[in-house]
Design an enzyme around this catalytic site. Structure first.
Site, PDB file in Angstrom:
ATOM      1  N   GLN A 499       0.824  -1.206   0.000  1.00 34.06           N
ATOM      2  CA  GLN A 499       0.000   0.000   0.000  1.00 34.06           C
ATOM      3  C   GLN A 499       0.864   1.264   0.000  1.00 34.06           C
ATOM      4  OE1 GLN A 499      -3.105   0.876  -0.314  1.00 34.06           O
ATOM      5  NE2 GLN A 499      -2.868   3.012   0.308  1.00 34.06           N
ATOM      6  N   GLU A 500       1.938   1.228   0.772  1.00 33.68           N
ATOM      7  CA  GLU A 500       2.772   2.423   0.937  1.00 33.68           C
ATOM      8  C   GLU A 500       3.545   2.790  -0.326  1.00 33.68           C
ATOM      9  OE1 GLU A 500       3.113   4.629   3.228  1.00 33.68           O
ATOM     10  OE2 GLU A 500       2.092   3.800   4.957  1.00 33.68           O
ATOM     11  N   SER A 501       4.152   1.802  -0.965  1.00 35.76           N
ATOM     12  CA  SER A 501       5.110   2.115  -2.038  1.00 35.76           C
ATOM     13  C   SER A 501       4.854   1.384  -3.343  1.00 35.76           C
ATOM     14  CB  SER A 501       6.527   1.766  -1.580  1.00 35.76           C
ATOM     15  OG  SER A 501       6.637   0.361  -1.352  1.00 35.76           O
ATOM     16  N   TYR A 609      -7.006   3.854   3.183  1.00 43.45           N
ATOM     17  CA  TYR A 609      -5.758   3.149   3.499  1.00 43.45           C
ATOM     18  C   TYR A 609      -6.052   1.881   4.296  1.00 43.45           C
ATOM     19  CZ  TYR A 609      -0.981   2.611   5.419  1.00 43.45           C
ATOM     20  OH  TYR A 609       0.262   2.142   5.767  1.00 43.45           O
TER      21      TYR A 609
END
Length: 640
Positions: A499-501, A609
């Site tokens: 999810q982050e990168s 998120y």
């Protein structure tokens, strides 16, 4: 006879050079590529000229040609530039070469040559300005003025390359006070105070009162009532009033609400204009710290609203208060298209279950299960059924597709650490292919351990069911290693990283987070110190996958433990900070179930998120042969 021998010798030398280039190993070519770059940087152009012909077969040779072309762009002809663009249509720098050469021709004041080179209007703003100036310089004034106005009407600053065009446009009397006011309105909407003030000073003398009023309003929005009284009502003044009023409403909702009747009267606003003012205040009255009179006023405004986002905000407020009657009322007010969203279908089913209309509710939930993502998985868990995960298997990559020049360039760019350029090359390549080829490229990238490129291909190709490529098992060894001794599920840590990168190890966020796990430098420093992690000295190391996973997993474990090994809380805390999660928990005070708590997270970014991470975790558990429900029993049964 001598000349013939000369030509034969030169030809033999060139043949030998070409043969050498073809016979060279990749390592030898890389070595000479490095030598050329070093020679170029130190301006040893004889050495560059000597080495260039030996690298014609090297994948990155087009980049050397591009550098050679553009370092002397002021000496190039349109024919040469156009030939280069046609020769390398997929080379990323070529995308901006046309605009660069347009600006070069403008610098030369070769207006006819510019229009011959670029018969169609370019996209970059500076090039567009030069293109329209060329139209003016070649006698096509009306076309130039139309272009000048279309470029000029924006709320942001423009490049200095546009000054010539605007000067000619203004000198011709085409920039009227009305167009200046139109741009002032756009700049006010953008909050661009310096541009508002600069434009106000351009207004003619008979607009001086308006100019002064606009500057006062921009610098002090609270003076909006005085502005509305000072200037006569026009479309511009009504719009300027509404923009400034919205800023006042953000700071002091009740004071803004009291102003509305006066502003409507002074500016002769329509019912629609008045509703817009009301809605600006209603957005600020969505908390529980308001009076019953304010609540009634707000709900009357929302009831008359056609804003989907405002009505959705009111639904979430009812959900957060466990106000079932309010939920029913406000979901019913949503437009039909909004009611089809996953979240509102789920909550319609939830209300139906409460009313004992089980069959209708289960029909909705079964329909939801046919889709992808958080709510379809939650619907399956609500029904006590297994979510039917669909995984499309990509065909084996075709050799012709994976041995082309673009793939070779991607490989070499990654070898030299030019990952961002490699991603751009990859993106252009994937976008140029059909769906089947995109799927093959995604699989090829996964098999090469180019995990971020695999994900990128599924996004570009909208390959949502290619789960192995969307969610590659990236850096699994590192996650296993740094997961030892932690309660943190490996699948969950991988879901956070995904999810982050999207598995881009060089990812940077606008606020400074970096690397696979998008750790902030201050968080990294604190985590390293708190847990005595070895080997960390500066934030540049966060771009190293090993370091990012080590520090990111340790920080994630700390918030996971802080919140009782609850992934809903720890995911929200990883994104928005632990203190905010505690505040939200205090506000909900045990009224909510897990899904309601997630849906009422006030930050839309954090809400999305958390949903994504939980769904991604479910995907990873499936791909790691540990399938399970989207929420654990403890997470599902807890009150929030």
């Amino acid at each position: 006879m001598v000349d013939k021998w000369k030509f034969w010798i030169v030809g033999a030398c060139l043949t030998a050079i070409t043969a050498t280039a073809q016979a060279d190993s990749l390592d030898a070519q890389r070595s000479r590529y490095q030598q050329i770059k070093q020679a170029w940087d130190s301006k040893q152009m004889d050495r560059v000229a000597e080495l260039m012909p030996t690298l014609r077969d090297y994948p990155l040779y087009p980049y050397l040609e591009y550098r050679e072309l553009t370092q002397n762009l002021d000496q190039q002809s349109g024919f040469v530039v156009e030939a280069f663009i046609k020769k390398y249509p997929t080379l990323p720098p070529v995308r901006s070469l046309s605009a660069r050469f347009i600006n070069e021709l403008a610098y030369r004041q070769d207006w006819r040559g510019l229009l011959v080179f670029s018969p169609d209007e370019p996209k970059p703003v500076a090039a567009r300005c030069n293109w329209y100036y060329a139209k003016w310089a070649t006698g096509q004034q009306q076309v130039a003025w139309q272009g000048a106005k279309s470029i000029w009407l924006r709320g942001t600053s423009l490049p200095s390359a546009c000054d010539k065009l605007f000067s000619a446009w203004q000198a011709a009397g085409e920039q009227t006070p009305i167009t200046t006011l139109a741009r002032i309105r756009l700049a006010m909407k953008e909050g661009n105070t310096s541009l508002v003030n600069a434009l106000a000073k351009q207004l003619p003398g008979d607009y001086q009162t308006m100019a002064n009023a606009v500057m006062d309003l921009q610098n002090n929005p609270a003076s909006v009532e005085s502005f509305a009284r000072t200037v006569g009502p026009t479309d511009f003044t009504r719009q300027a009033t509404a923009i400034a009023f919205a800023r006042v409403a953000r700071e002091d909702a009740e004071n803004a609400r009291a102003m509305i009747p006066s502003l409507v009267r002074l500016q002769k606003m329509s019912e629609s204009d008045e509703q817009d003012l009301n809605e600006a205040v209603a957005w600020r009255l969505m908390g529980n710290d308001i009076t019953s009179e304010q609540a009634r006023w707000r709900d009357n405004v929302v009831m008359r609203s056609e804003s989907t986002s405002l009505i959705e905000r009111r639904v979430r407020m009812s959900l957060g208060n466990n106000d079932r009657r309010g939920m029913n009322t406000w979901i019913a007010r949503l437009p039909l298209e909004a009611k089809q969203k996953d979240e509102w279908q789920y909550w319609q089913a939830d209300l139906l279950l409460e009313q004992g209309r089980k069959e209708e509710a289960e029909t909705i939930l079964h329909g939801l299960m046919k889709a992808r993502g958080f709510y379809p998985m939650v619907a399956a868990q609500r029904l006590g059924e297994t979510y039917p995960l669909q995984i499309d298997q990509a065909a084996s990559p075709d050799a012709a597709l994976t041995t082309g020049t673009e793939i070779s360039r991607v490989r070499e760019l990654m070898y030299w650490g030019m990952d961002n350029l490699a991603r751009t090359e990859w993106s252009y390549l994937v976008a140029s292919k059909n769906s089947g080829q995109q799927q093959q490229l995604a699989r090829f990238a996964r098999e090469q351990n180019w995990w971020d490129l695999s994900v990128q291909a599924t996004i570009t190709g909208k390959l949502w069911n290619s789960l192995q490529e969307r969610f590659p098992l990236a850096y699994q060894e590192q996650f296993q290693r740094y997961g030892v001794g932690k309660a943190l599920p490996i699948s969950y840590a991988m879901a956070i990283a995904r999810q982050e990168s999207a598995w881009n190890p060089k990812a940077h966020s606008p606020v400074g987070a970096a690397g696979l796990m998008q750790v902030m430098p201050a968080t990294a420093q604190h985590t390293v110190k708190s847990y005595s992690l070895p080997g960390y000295s500066n934030s540049s190391q966060l771009l190293d996958p090993e370091t990012s996973i080590q520090i990111g997993m340790q920080y994630l474990e700390s918030v996971y433990q802080q919140f009782g090994e609850n992934r809903i809380f720890s995911s929200a805390a990883y994104n928005a900070g632990p203190s905010r999660v505690r505040t939200w928990l205090g506000n909900s005070a045990g009224r909510l179930d897990a899904v309601a708590f997630i849906e009422t997270i006030p930050f839309s970014e954090t809400r999305g998120y958390v949903k994504n991470v939980l769904a991604y975790d479910a995907y990873y558990r499936h791909l790691m042969n540990k399938p399970d429900k989207i929420l654990s029993d403890a997470e599902w049964q807890r009150r929030y």
